[in-house]
Design an enzyme around this catalytic site. Structure first.
Site, mmCIF file in Angstrom:
data_model
loop_
_atom_site.group_PDB
_atom_site.id
_atom_site.type_symbol
_atom_site.label_atom_id
_atom_site.label_comp_id
_atom_site.label_asym_id
_atom_site.label_seq_id
_atom_site.Cartn_x
_atom_site.Cartn_y
_atom_site.Cartn_z
ATOM 1 N N GLU A 40 0.837 -1.195 0.000
ATOM 2 C CA GLU A 40 0.000 0.000 0.000
ATOM 3 C C GLU A 40 0.876 1.251 0.000
ATOM 4 O O GLU A 40 1.904 1.309 0.676
ATOM 5 C CB GLU A 40 -0.886 -0.005 1.247
ATOM 6 N N LYS A 106 -9.602 2.608 -2.267
ATOM 7 C CA LYS A 106 -9.786 2.011 -0.943
ATOM 8 C C LYS A 106 -11.129 2.419 -0.350
ATOM 9 O O LYS A 106 -11.436 3.603 -0.211
ATOM 10 C CB LYS A 106 -8.639 2.451 -0.028
ATOM 11 N N CYS A 140 -5.438 -2.853 2.914
ATOM 12 C CA CYS A 140 -5.164 -2.712 4.336
ATOM 13 C C CYS A 140 -6.408 -2.820 5.233
ATOM 14 O O CYS A 140 -6.881 -3.907 5.525
ATOM 15 C CB CYS A 140 -4.408 -1.408 4.576
#
Length: 255
Positions: A40, A106, A140
């Site tokens: 990431e 995300k 994540c």
């Protein structure tokens, strides 16, 4: 599918140094792989300084990713800070060997670090079709939200990239196994190493788990490139025998 996971420390807010670092590691991969996975925010580290280091989809890092993908004749993925229409995204970019791109913004922004104050949340789940594999892109903090990752698309690989700190490593390990088992899918996680500018330590634990929760690649703590080979047919045979996905609940997600 043959996949290279690159686990590395990151240079804080220095895209040029990070690109050079990863290029050296990529060039050292001595076998042909189908996909290379970076962490990431691989070009900057997990910074909230989006206005200073954000790039466009025509920027240097995207061009670099396309060049690498074409040179290596494989796909390349990782996330970076993208500015678009005056909004900033933690965007996971999947570059095909042709240079074509798909991306995922995300969805679950890490409010504990204030990510939601600087970035715009994604509004869709993204499944990439590549070499007859369906790959679900996740970043994540998404790992903590099983409903969003629920395998209603019959995807084959659940792919997580992260800047996940050492203090919560046990959760990272446990949740990756859980996501693989509950979705009868391979789960692959690539995390960074090192101390960031906020003094958060990262010990990696990049790993690959099969559809029954067994390690194909156990959690790793060294700076290195790890190559794994995944067999889709074995996974499909197991799904046929253990048809758990047919019994899952039906629901809708409000984005």
């Amino acid at each position: 599918m043959k996949i290279a996971l690159i686990q590395s420390d990151l240079y804080w807010e220095n895209a040029s140094q990070n690109r050079s670092n990863f290029e050296i590691k990529i060039q050292q991969i001595d076998s042909e792989v189908n996909l290379i996975v970076l962490p990431e925010m691989f070009s900057t580290g997990f910074t909230m300084n989006a206005t200073a280091v954000g790039e466009t989809m025509q920027g240097e890092t995207i061009s670099w990713m396309q060049s690498i993908a074409k040179q290596r004749k494989c796909a390349l993925t990782g996330s970076l800070i993208i500015v678009e229409n005056e909004q900033y995204y933690n965007r996971m970019v999947f570059v095909f060997p042709s240079g074509e791109i798909q991306y995922y913004n995300k969805r679950h922004l890490f409010t504990l670090a204030g990510e939601d104050k600087f970035y715009t949340s994604g509004d869709q789940k993204v499944i990439v079709d590549y070499l007859d594999w369906k790959i679900c892109l996740q970043v994540c903090y998404d790992l903590r939200f099983p409903v969003f990752a629920r395998n209603v698309e019959n995807y084959d690989l659940l792919l997580y990239i992260a800047n996940w700190p050492k203090v919560r490593t046990n959760a990272w390990d446990a949740l990756l196994k859980a996501r693989a088992i509950e979705n009868l899918s391979y789960a692959l996680g690539v995390n960074r190493l090192g101390l960031d500018a906020n003094n958060y330590e990262h010990i990696g634990h990049s790993q690959v788990v099969d559809f029954l929760g067994n390690y194909i690649l156990e959690p790793q703590e060294t700076e290195a490139v790890f190559v794994v080979e995944l067999d889709k047919n074995i996974m499909l045979e197991t799904r046929k025998k253990l048809d758990f996905l047919s019994d899952q609940d039906q629901f809708e997600i409000n984005m």
